[in-house]
Scaffold this active site. Structure first.
Site: not given
Lengths: 290, 290
Positions: A138-139, A201, A203, A227, A232, A251-253
């Protein structure tokens, strides 16, 4: 046809309750023989395991994240029921973040943000450039829509190294599986070349961090906009923090505020489909790991 | 029909020479009775004035920038010939920069760029939000195309204050004229409100800088992303440099490398039209000032 009986765990949350009810379901306790379980904490796999043991008739579990590498690795994704996740549901804000990171990298926004003096013009336009997106979910679909006005040329990655060679931007938007872990390493960075921007965006483990640090320091690629990182959270003092051509977001997409209505909609649709017997959306392939 | 005889000043440049020739023109010296003059240095108005005096039969002058507020204020834009500028020609990279600044502002990229530690999730998505673009030229047309995938709601600004009140993002993409100078001042910033982001890719003087500094410091608006400032260059030590919610790029929405092929195309088309007697593209309205 009776309303599906749905439990929510580890705790009730109003947005999830509303979604279940608006999908035609009723809320029941885990001990009360639910048909389905909406599980809102992806990190509490022990709690999830207890709930599964408590509710033997459970036909369906909805997980809250798009990626399921944690549950997949834990072995909890059994074949006794249908597992669904949020894959695809958060595609729009995540793709938007990928575009933000892409444009920020091409226009040197980390350096601009750090400047306290007027600088010289610099930057590269995305118009008519080649962009490679790794991933077919989907991205990627949403990002392709966002890239269309720029006439950006997107390429199929059946031949990964060929695609990397000609790309101004490489966006990683894959699920993390044993096959995709480390897909961008020293060799791939060398092929991308000195004009190229890496955007991740997905992992952090898709990228070989040490190879990336070396490549950025040596100018093997032009920059990276990340991101996600490995490890992490990225620890203080990590060399990526001080690399002037590396922009890092934590990690705030997709923030909680962005995803809550999207997860609610996924829950609503799946409760509705459970009631009508239609195939659920976002079904996890436990063996594939996504 | 003979080839238009075109002079280039203040100095010849290969890209301009090639554009004239590919448009069907021939290159002549300024003393050699040119039909047209391609003027490449917008800041050398004294030199341009000398060239005009040297070539009394000149029917056409092509200026290199999209904005012509400098030549307009100097009074050099006489009615003895057609003046064209590059308005519209650079719209795509400038609109792209406006989108980059928009997404950077909404996703706090200045703060992220300055961070040396992992942070907390934050940010706002552009999807389904209201965006007001001040300006009806080429930048706006291109930006509307870029915003379409986000289902962003764009509004007409016949009622400026009403539009500002509901907008998450306000983009200034106007020509600078006496009517538009200072169009964003204290009152407009107050109406925009605490969630709003101001993006300026036009001219610094569209915005009241002191009012903006005050508004950012007091949280009257959420942030500003500026490619242009007043004064420009923004001097060292100016308070905008230290405002954490203000991202500044040094008037680099369109770099020389980005605009050269676009200006070349504008020159080529206009030489071709001069030859065929068609109306030129980018004709300046000297009285309106753009």
């Amino acid at each position: 046809m009776s309303a599906p009986r749905i439990a929510i765990g580890p705790d009730l949350a109003p947005f999830a309750t509303e979604a279940v009810v608006s999908g035609g379901g009723s809320i029941v306790a885990i001990e009360d023989r639910p048909d389905g379980l909406v599980w809102l904490n992806p990190f509490d796999l022990a709690g999830l395991s207890e709930h599964l043991a408590t509710a033997p008739g459970l036909r369906w579990v909805q997980l809250p994240f798009a990626g399921v590498e944690g549950p997949a690795a834990s072995g909890i994704l059994d074949e006794d029921r249908v597992w669904t996740c949020a894959k695809g549901a958060y595609a729009e804000p995540v793709a938007e973040h990928a575009l933000a990171l892409t444009l920020a990298g091409l226009r040197h926004l980390r350096r601009r943000a750090e400047a306290r003096s007027w600088g010289s013009p610099a930057g590269t336009s995305l118009y008519d450039q080649q962009v490679t997106i790794l991933g077919g979910g989907g991205i990627t679909t949403s990002l392709l829509q966002q890239l269309a006005p720029f006439r950006a040329v997107t390429v199929d990655v059946s031949a990964l190294h060929e695609a990397l060679a000609g790309s101004l931007v490489v966006v990683v938007a894959l699920a993390l599986t044993p096959e995709t872990e480390g897909i961008i390493g020293e060799a791939e960075l060398a092929i991308m070349g000195e004009r190229a921007l890496l955007v991740n965006v997905a992992r952090g483990r898709h990228v070989d961090t040490d190879a990336l640090v070396t490549a950025l320091g040596a100018g093997v690629i032009a920059g990276a906009s990340l991101d996600v990182t490995n490890p992490e959270p990225l620890p203080d003092g990590h060399p990526l923090w001080s690399e002037p051509n590396c922009l890092i977001t934590p990690h705030t997409a997709d923030t909680i505020e962005m995803i809550r209505p999207l997860l609610a909609e996924r829950i609503r649709i799946n409760v509705q489909r459970l009631a009508s017997g239609e195939p659920l959306v976002g079904v996890v392939d436990a063996k594939a790991g996504y």
